[in-house]
Design an enzyme around this catalytic site. Structure first.
Site, short mmCIF file in Angstrom:
data_model
loop_
_atom_site.label_atom_id
_atom_site.label_comp_id
_atom_site.label_asym_id
_atom_site.label_seq_id
_atom_site.Cartn_x
_atom_site.Cartn_y
_atom_site.Cartn_z
N GLY A 476 38.71 35.35 46.24
CA GLY A 476 38.55 36.45 45.28
C GLY A 476 39.68 37.43 45.40
O GLY A 476 40.41 37.48 46.40
N GLY A 478 40.40 41.61 44.36
CA GLY A 478 39.80 42.81 43.79
C GLY A 478 40.77 43.96 43.82
O GLY A 478 41.96 43.79 44.14
N ALA A 479 40.26 45.11 43.47
CA ALA A 479 41.10 46.30 43.42
C ALA A 479 41.67 46.62 44.79
O ALA A 479 42.72 47.21 44.91
CB ALA A 479 40.28 47.48 42.90
N VAL A 483 40.60 38.36 49.04
CA VAL A 483 39.57 37.90 49.96
C VAL A 483 39.77 36.42 50.27
O VAL A 483 40.01 35.62 49.36
CB VAL A 483 38.16 38.10 49.36
CG1 VAL A 483 37.09 37.77 50.39
CG2 VAL A 483 38.00 39.52 48.85
N LYS A 497 38.91 40.20 54.11
CA LYS A 497 39.61 40.91 53.04
C LYS A 497 40.88 41.51 53.59
O LYS A 497 40.85 42.28 54.56
CB LYS A 497 38.68 42.00 52.48
CG LYS A 497 39.38 42.95 51.54
CD LYS A 497 38.40 43.71 50.67
CE LYS A 497 37.82 42.79 49.62
NZ LYS A 497 36.94 43.46 48.68
N ASP A 592 33.07 52.06 42.33
CA ASP A 592 33.45 50.86 41.59
C ASP A 592 32.27 49.88 41.50
O ASP A 592 32.38 48.70 41.84
CB ASP A 592 34.67 50.19 42.26
CG ASP A 592 35.41 49.27 41.29
OD1 ASP A 592 35.14 49.33 40.07
OD2 ASP A 592 36.26 48.49 41.75
#
Ligand SMILES: *[C@@H]1O[C@H](CO)[C@@H](O)[C@H](O)[C@H]1NC(C)=O
Ligand SMILES: *[C@@H]1O[C@H](CO)[C@@H](O)[C@H](O)[C@H]1NC(C)=O
Ligand SMILES: *[C@@H]1O[C@H](CO)[C@@H](O)[C@H](O)[C@H]1NC(C)=O
Ligand SMILES: *[C@@H]1O[C@H](CO)[C@@H](O)[C@H](O)[C@H]1NC(C)=O
Ligand SMILES: *[C@@H]1O[C@H](CO)[C@@H](O)[C@H](O)[C@H]1NC(C)=O
Ligand SMILES: *[C@@H]1O[C@H](CO)[C@@H](O)[C@H](O)[C@H]1NC(C)=O
Ligand SMILES: *[C@@H]1O[C@H](CO)[C@@H](O)[C@H](O)[C@H]1NC(C)=O
Ligand SMILES: *[C@@H]1O[C@H](CO)[C@@H](O)[C@H](O)[C@H]1NC(C)=O
Ligand SMILES: *[C@@H]1O[C@H](CO)[C@@H](O)[C@H](O)[C@H]1NC(C)=O
Length: 758
Positions: A476, A478-479, A483, A497, A592
């Site tokens: 993944g 993300g902001a 990950v 992460k 978020d």
């Protein structure tokens, strides 16, 4: 008849006493010293003003002079150090009352600037006065009481009595009695005069601003209001009394009205007191200690596993010798103290059984103790204070089983012993090796000290590189970073992460954030297991969530979750956010909330990810953070208005997400007919038209429940943050325990449309 005679006798007795209330005037130029004449007594000899012994030195004060056990009722400069033997008290020729010590600087006895006095008197009522040349009193000891008032000396609104340290040390002690300007007479511990800390009051808080406490010569103790009305009798007194009285807040915090008469051989009798329970005064025992009565005597007892910080001083604070959270592997147990209560300042209150409370506290990293009363689990953090006995309250108190830690420290000890006995050998062979070894140990300890109280495992970058096979399996983005899936040494699958955009100066923040995230424990939050802060690398190790994100589940999967599952997910998320907002040690605003940040575990339980990171990556929490703006559609309108961000921003995002969960579609969807593009507009239209079933298409759902969820969602997305409910309320509304009013037609729709067309 007899009564009348007695009464006449009393009147005459009384008038002769008043007649004797004369003065022995002290003239300018007089002086006292501990060695010379040491006091000026009143005309009758009842009171004296002068030097009395304090510790190994002296203090200046007023005392009952005819009572064999000297009773000090007032002290000048009570908190000053004892005076030495060579001190002189001088009533100077220019009318000042000063202390002169060994040619040093002079200290004034009175606490403010005065015009010159021309005489002084120790009066027979216990008042020491200074007068000017026209015989007006310009200063009197009655105006600045310490721990005692006497008949004829009112305690005026705004004035207070402060207890002494002990019967022989009249420095300010731990308790106070305040005649408040709201009319209430209240006893507090000295450092915290808040309504919640009061331990006695007269409940006369509506009696006006000028109430005073008064004691008369017959021992009557009462409250009088500004127009002279007696509004409450605390003690009736006795009209035929021949005794003398004083009201004192004693060193043990209890207010006592004492009397003494000449046939009592100079001893004092307690006439009145608000309580006889000597554990009542709050603050008698130190932090983490509670008060027990044994034979009417108060005894301070430390919490189990705690010890007095000043051994031998039984009212000092109690502390643990071992830091409880040093080691993540400690097992915790709960000890129950029956019928013990504390100041009740819970960070969370839950209605549940006692056993559930015990389990809840054990599984909550923040919970250090809980008060269990009225079927409520009231969770607390240390220190606890104002502990005392109270029926029906159980203190559930978390303790670590230190036997494993104990073993470890013994092991360390053994290593040190071996080293030190063989150290000469080592030295002979290679001093350098030992030096390096020792140095490394020390510097390591320094580095990781901050993490000691977090049950988080530190990793090196190399370890994580290995765990992820060189950061190969990306799961993944993300902001906050990318990950990767990995497996740590015990075989456990984890999500790692790698934070990007980490602020260069973020070291301190990083540590702080790890501390607060590391302490969170909630079944709807993704668990942080460890971290890496190796050089410039910042990585976080989380439990691995096998079932992907809520976004996949809602918008992509073949089998869309059914209504009941969706409601369960929404409630889980709401409870997780509630925990972040209200139940953590430090409040966490997620910033978020969106379906991509809700992850599903193997049992289909929803957990919130990425909490606590927003703060880390946003130095000043302004709206300028672009990573957040990227998640258009979930962002509360205040972001765009440059307003401070509060927990209500999460409520907004949750509201948008709730609509998506209800309808199983994105909040913006260009592939539908125009009036349905903006989901919240469409939802409101359906709500107004009472056509909610359109939202769930052909699905069979409980209509009442659907309506409730829609109403909650519409409340959450109100434009004005203050109108949005807090998460606590959101959870209650979703659970159906409170009524939900119809949401107002707010400007939310237009703002969403703006977003849609931006
Ligand atoms: C008390 O002192 C004042 C002067 O300060 C004097 O006029 C008065 O007579 C004295 N009273 C008695 C009873 O000594
Ligand atoms: C007060 O002064 C008198 C006379 O100087 C003296 O006899 C007496 O001991 C003093 N009282 C105290 C308590 O110091
Ligand atoms: C009186 O108590 C104060 C406050 O606890 C302390 O600082 C002081 O040393 C004590 N003085 C004597 C003479 O014991
Ligand atoms: C003495 O004090 C009173 C009250 O403060 C004042 O009215 C009077 O003028 C003063 N007398 C002198 C001589 O200063
Ligand atoms: C005052 O006393 C009443 C009754 O004793 C009690 O109910 C109330 O809580 C007290 N208020 C404060 C501020 O302590
Ligand atoms: C004092 O109490 C009396 C009787 O309750 C009341 O009439 C009066 O207004 C009170 N005075 C003040 C200043 O509150
Ligand atoms: C402290 O100890 C003293 C003597 O050891 C005892 O008299 C006193 O009651 C104790 N006070 C408290 C609050 O435990
Ligand atoms: C803690 O300290 C007290 C004395 O200060 C000692 O009696 C006790 O054994 C210590 N407990 C532990 C676990 O080290
Ligand atoms: C504490 O842990 C030890 C071993 O780690 C165990 O034998 C003991 O029973 C535990 N004690 C309690 C009270 O749980």
């Amino acid at each position: 008849m007899v009564v009348i005679i007695l009464f006449l006798l009393f009147i005459s007795e009384f008038s002769t006493t008043t007649g004797q209330l004369g003065n022995s005037s002290i003239t300018l130029g007089s002086s006292l010293s501990p060695t010379g004449p040491s006091n000026w007594s009143s005309h009758s000899g009842q009171f004296a003003f002068g030097f009395y012994q304090k510790g190994k030195g002296y203090a200046v004060g007023i005392w009952f002079n005819r009572i064999s056990r000297r009773t000090v009722i007032w002290t000048a400069n009570r908190d000053a150090a004892p005076l030495s033997r060579d001190v002189q008290l001088i009533f100077t020729s220019d009318g000042k009352l000063i202390l002169q010590q060994n040619q040093g600087e002079s200290i004034s006895i009175v606490d403010r600037d005065l015009p010159p006095a021309s005489s002084a008197s120790m009066l027979d009522d216990g008042n020491f006065v200074l007068k000017n040349s026209s015989s007006s009193v310009i200063w009197q000891s009655f105006d600045t009481p310490t721990d005692t008032i006497l008949p004829g000396q009112p305690l005026l609104a705004g004035q207070k009595l402060v207890s002494s340290v002990s019967e022989t040390n009249h420095s300010a002690g731990k308790f106070q009695l305040i005649m408040q300007s709201d009319g209430n007479l209240v006893q507090y511990p000295i450092d915290v005069a808040k309504p919640e800390t009061a331990y006695w009051n007269t409940s006369t808080f509506t009696a006006g601003a000028t109430v005073s406490l008064n004691l008369d010569v017959n021992g009557k103790l009462y409250l009088r209001n500004g127009t002279g009305f007696n509004i409450m009798n605390l003690y009736e007194g006795s009209p035929f009394s021949t005794g003398i009285y004083r009201l004192t807040i004693d060193a043990d915090g209890i207010l006592r009205l004492y009397s003494s008469s000449s046939d009592q051989n100079g001893d004092w009798t307690v006439e009145w007191s608000p309580t006889t329970n000597r554990c009542v005064p709050r603050g008698l025992c130190g932090l983490n200690g509670y008060c027990l009565l044994t034979n009417q005597n108060p005894q301070c007892v430390c919490l189990p596993g705690f010890y007095l910080t000043k051994p031998g001083q039984n009212n000092s604070d109690c502390e643990r010798n071992v830091s409880m959270s040093k080691n993540g592997d400690i097992e915790y147990n709960i000890i129950a103290l029956e019928d013990i209560t504390w100041e009740d300042d819970p960070y969370s209150v839950l209605s549940m059984t006692r056993q559930a409370c015990i389990e809840n506290c054990l599984s909550d990293g923040n919970c250090e103790a809980a008060l269990y009363k009225n079927q409520q689990c009231r969770k607390q953090t240390l220190p606890l204070r104002f502990g005392s006995q109270e029926g029906g309250v159980t203190t559930l108190f978390k303790v670590g089983n230190f036997s494993s830690v104990g073993k470890e420290s013994r092991k360390e000890l053994r290593i040190i012993v071996i080293l030190s006995t063989s150290i000469s050998f080592f030295l002979a062979i290679s001093g350098v090796v030992i030096y390096r070894y020792a140095f490394k140990r020390v510097s390591n300890q320094g580095n990781d000290r901050w993490a000691e109280d977090v049950a988080l495992r530190p990793f090196t970058y190399h370890e994580l590189e290995k765990a992820t096979n060189g950061f190969r399996d990306e799961v993944g983005k993300g902001a906050f970073g990318t990950v990767f899936k990995g497996a740590i040494s015990n075989g456990k699958t984890v999500a790692i992460k790698r934070l990007e955009k980490m602020m260069a100066e973020g070291e301190w923040e990083f540590q702080n954030e790890m501390k607060s995230i590391g302490r969170t424990h909630h079944k709807n939050l993704v668990r942080l297991l460890g971290y890496c802060h190796d050089g410039s690398n910042r990585l976080l190790v989380y439990e691995y969530m096998t079932n992907g994100s809520l976004a996949d589940f809602l918008f992509k999967s073949e089998r869309k979750p059914i209504w009941e599952e969706r409601i369960e997910i929404a409630l889980s998320v709401a409870r997780g956010i509630l925990y972040l907002h209200e139940e953590c040690e430090t409040q966490i605003i997620h910033c978020d909330i969106k379906p991509e940040n809700i992850l599903m575990d193997e049992k289909g339980c929803a957990k919130i990810a990425d909490f606590g990171l927003a703060k880390l990556l946003m130095p000043n929490q302004t709206r300028t953070y672009t990573g957040i703006r990227g998640t258009r559609g979930y962002v509360a309108p205040e972001w765009h208005r440059n307003l401070p961000i509060t927990v209500k921003a999460d409520v907004y995002s949750f509201g948008i997400m709730l609509m998506e969960i209800i309808c199983c579609r994105r909040s913006l969807d260009m592939d539908v007919s125009e009036n349905e593009v903006v989901l919240v507009d469409y939802v409101y239209d359906c709500f107004e038209a009472r056509e909610l079933d359109k939202l769930v298409r052909d699905e069979e759902v409980d209509g009442m429940k659907l309506q409730r969820m829609v109403k909650v969602g519409l409340w959450c997305i109100q434009d004005e943050p203050s109108v949005r409910p807090l998460m606590k309320k959101v959870v209650l509304m979703m659970e159906g325990t409170v009524d939900i009013p119809a949401p107002p037609r707010a400007s939310f729709a237009s703002s969403m449309s703006r977003e849609a067309h931006n």
